[in-house]
Design a protein around this motif. Structure first.
Motif, PDB file in Angstrom:
ATOM      1  N   PHE A  29       0.801  -1.222   0.000  1.00 50.35           N
ATOM      2  CA  PHE A  29       0.000   0.000   0.000  1.00 50.35           C
ATOM      3  C   PHE A  29       0.836   1.276   0.000  1.00 50.35           C
ATOM      4  CE2 PHE A  29      -2.813  -3.227   1.844  1.00 50.35           C
ATOM      5  CZ  PHE A  29      -3.945  -3.058   1.052  1.00 50.35           C
TER       6      PHE A  29
ATOM      7  N   LYS B 117      -0.372   4.953   1.022  1.00 44.03           N
ATOM      8  CA  LYS B 117      -1.820   5.019   1.171  1.00 44.03           C
ATOM      9  C   LYS B 117      -2.198   4.823   2.643  1.00 44.03           C
ATOM     10  CE  LYS B 117      -2.656   3.205  -3.471  1.00 44.03           C
ATOM     11  NZ  LYS B 117      -3.208   2.088  -4.271  1.00 44.03           N
TER      12      LYS B 117
ATOM     13  N   PHE C  67      -4.315   3.653   6.071  1.00 40.84           N
ATOM     14  CA  PHE C  67      -5.132   2.542   6.540  1.00 40.84           C
ATOM     15  C   PHE C  67      -6.616   2.894   6.384  1.00 40.84           C
ATOM     16  CE2 PHE C  67      -1.486   1.070   9.066  1.00 40.84           C
ATOM     17  CZ  PHE C  67      -1.653  -0.303   9.015  1.00 40.84           C
ATOM     18  N   HIS C  68      -7.425   1.867   6.194  1.00 39.35           N
ATOM     19  CA  HIS C  68      -8.858   2.046   6.397  1.00 39.35           C
ATOM     20  C   HIS C  68      -9.052   2.310   7.887  1.00 39.35           C
ATOM     21  CE1 HIS C  68     -13.102   0.984   6.981  1.00 39.35           C
ATOM     22  NE2 HIS C  68     -13.261   1.294   5.698  1.00 39.35           N
ATOM     23  N   LYS C  69      -9.919   3.258   8.222  1.00 40.16           N
ATOM     24  CA  LYS C  69     -10.056   3.709   9.609  1.00 40.16           C
ATOM     25  C   LYS C  69     -10.349   2.561  10.573  1.00 40.16           C
ATOM     26  CE  LYS C  69     -12.391   7.229  12.410  1.00 40.16           C
ATOM     27  NZ  LYS C  69     -13.360   8.351  12.400  1.00 40.16           N
ATOM     28  N   LYS C  70     -11.313   1.703  10.234  1.00 45.65           N
ATOM     29  CA  LYS C  70     -11.662   0.605  11.141  1.00 45.65           C
ATOM     30  C   LYS C  70     -10.509  -0.383  11.280  1.00 45.65           C
ATOM     31  CE  LYS C  70     -16.687   0.784  10.495  1.00 45.65           C
ATOM     32  NZ  LYS C  70     -17.891   0.050  10.005  1.00 45.65           N
ATOM     33  N   THR C  71      -9.831  -0.664  10.171  1.00 43.59           N
ATOM     34  CA  THR C  71      -8.690  -1.581  10.201  1.00 43.59           C
ATOM     35  C   THR C  71      -7.595  -1.052  11.114  1.00 43.59           C
ATOM     36  OG1 THR C  71      -9.182  -2.259   7.930  1.00 43.59           O
ATOM     37  CG2 THR C  71      -6.988  -2.800   8.785  1.00 43.59           C
ATOM     38  N   TYR C  72      -7.350   0.240  11.034  1.00 44.68           N
ATOM     39  CA  TYR C  72      -6.322   0.901  11.846  1.00 44.68           C
ATOM     40  C   TYR C  72      -6.585   0.676  13.338  1.00 44.68           C
ATOM     41  CZ  TYR C  72      -3.600   4.830  13.759  1.00 44.68           C
ATOM     42  OH  TYR C  72      -2.732   5.624  14.477  1.00 44.68           O
ATOM     43  N   TRP C  73      -7.825   0.893  13.762  1.00 40.79           N
ATOM     44  CA  TRP C  73      -8.131   0.768  15.183  1.00 40.79           C
ATOM     45  C   TRP C  73      -8.191  -0.690  15.629  1.00 40.79           C
ATOM     46  CZ3 TRP C  73      -7.189   4.783  17.946  1.00 40.79           C
ATOM     47  CH2 TRP C  73      -7.332   6.063  17.387  1.00 40.79           C
TER      48      TRP C  73
ATOM     49  N   GLN D  50      -2.706   9.249  14.313  1.00 43.73           N
ATOM     50  CA  GLN D  50      -3.905   9.682  13.596  1.00 43.73           C
ATOM     51  C   GLN D  50      -3.983  11.200  13.495  1.00 43.73           C
ATOM     52  OE1 GLN D  50      -6.952  11.102  15.107  1.00 43.73           O
ATOM     53  NE2 GLN D  50      -7.860  11.227  13.062  1.00 43.73           N
TER      54      GLN D  50
ATOM     55  N   TYR E 236      -3.353   7.709   9.821  1.00 42.05           N
ATOM     56  CA  TYR E 236      -3.495   6.319   9.378  1.00 42.05           C
ATOM     57  C   TYR E 236      -2.370   5.862   8.442  1.00 42.05           C
ATOM     58  CZ  TYR E 236      -8.127   7.684  11.025  1.00 42.05           C
ATOM     59  OH  TYR E 236      -9.161   8.177  11.783  1.00 42.05           O
TER      60      TYR E 236
END
Length: 334
Positions: free
Chosen positions: A19, A22, A24-30, A103, A108
């Protein structure tokens, strides 16, 4: 355990290569942050340095920590009757605060997480857990200072000191100019520190003279426990970090246009290097101060991509090298 963590690191290395810059997808990050908290809090203590020391302290056999430790120990022992809660609380704050800071400063970022996992997760969340929480608070102080939120800064800074006394140094940064950085001043300071150390001088000579009994007691404790451990100021890692600092200084105007926190991040990073050199004869102070402040590199070094895209490969090589040194040379995980 080292093979498990090596596998996790290599997985994130693959994701970073896939990636690149690019987010992280927000939910994936958390979710990843939560998994790292659980991994640190529920780890097998026999594989990590300092774990047994915290077990002894949890049982009351060792009392030489900051006030926050006794509060967390009281919660773990009185409410839950297990030391795992102690480590989970430290992991929650250590990882969680850094996750919030990343963040805020570099939203992210895969590369920021990669740099964090390469060194600071192992060093702070798995070994020096009090410093881990303090460094997260130090990182959160950066936006507070740049945005001139005085009350927020002082609360974060005081909390950091309650987790690790070395965080007192963060109060210096509130007085710094967060918009301008003078290249010749910082280059002179960095080169001068090396000359100062090479000539046999050290700031550690001043520590016994400080009018703070708690600092003097800590100084004597470190001398008794570890003696005068020294830092090789010409080791390859420090030289590379100095080169990163110089490169960031040279391209400061270009990078500053992309990140409003850049100037203060760079000043903290350079001061960490200077302190490590000036306290080279007393690693208990120099190294700890350096590692506490150098947490900023996880959000600072990725900004080199605004200079040249080839820095992506340079930073990955740097991350892999640091991870290998920590795990297979210094044996932070056994």
């Amino acid at each position: 355990m080292r093979y498990l963590f090596t596998t996790i690191f290599l997985f994130f290395l693959f994701l970073t290569l896939l990636f690149q810059d690019k987010p992280f997808h927000k939910k994936t990050y958390w979710v990843i942050g939560g998994l790292l908290i659980l991994l640190a809090g529920l780890r097998d203590g026999s594989s990590f340095h300092d774990y047994e020391n915290y077990i002894y302290a949890y049982k009351g056999y060792y009392d030489a920590f900051e006030p926050s430790f006794y509060l967390i120990r009281s919660i773990a022992s009185n409410l839950f009757q297990t030391s795992y809660v102690l480590f989970l609380i430290y992991a929650f704050f250590g990882v969680g605060l850094k996750w919030i800071a990343i963040q805020k400063i570099l939203p992210y970022s895969f590369l920021a997480v990669m740099l964090y996992l390469s060194h600071y997760y192992t060093l702070h969340e798995l070994t020096q857990i009090r410093a881990g929480v303090a460094s997260g608070l130090v990182l959160l102080c950066i936006p507070a200072i740049c945005d001139r939120h005085m009350n927020r800064f002082f609360i974060l800074a005081l909390l950091a000191c309650l987790f690790h006394y070395s965080a007192l140094i963060i109060f210096v940064f509130y007085c710094m100019n967060t918009v301008r950085i003078h290249i010749w001043y910082w280059l002179t300071l960095l080169v001068g520190a090396y000359v100062f150390a090479y000539l046999g001088h050290s700031l550690s000579d001043l520590l016994p003279l400080l009018p703070f009994e708690i600092i003097a007691n800590k100084y004597q404790l470190y001398i008794w426990e570890k003696g005068n451990e020294t830092v090789n100021i010409f080791n390859p890692v420090m030289i590379v970090q100095c080169l990163f600092g110089i490169c960031l200084l040279l391209y400061r105007h270009r990078i500053q246009a992309y990140n409003r926190y850049f100037v203060l991040l760079l000043k903290v990073y350079l001061l960490a290097l200077v302190l490590n050199v000036c306290f080279a004869d007393f690693a208990a102070v120099g190294y700890r101060l350096c590692q506490l402040l150098q947490i900023v590199e996880i959000v600072l070094l990725p900004l080199l991509l605004y200079v040249n895209r080839y820095f992506f490969i340079v930073l990955l090589i740097y991350a892999v090298t640091i991870f290998y040194i920590d795990v297979y040379f210094l044996n932070l995980i056994v």
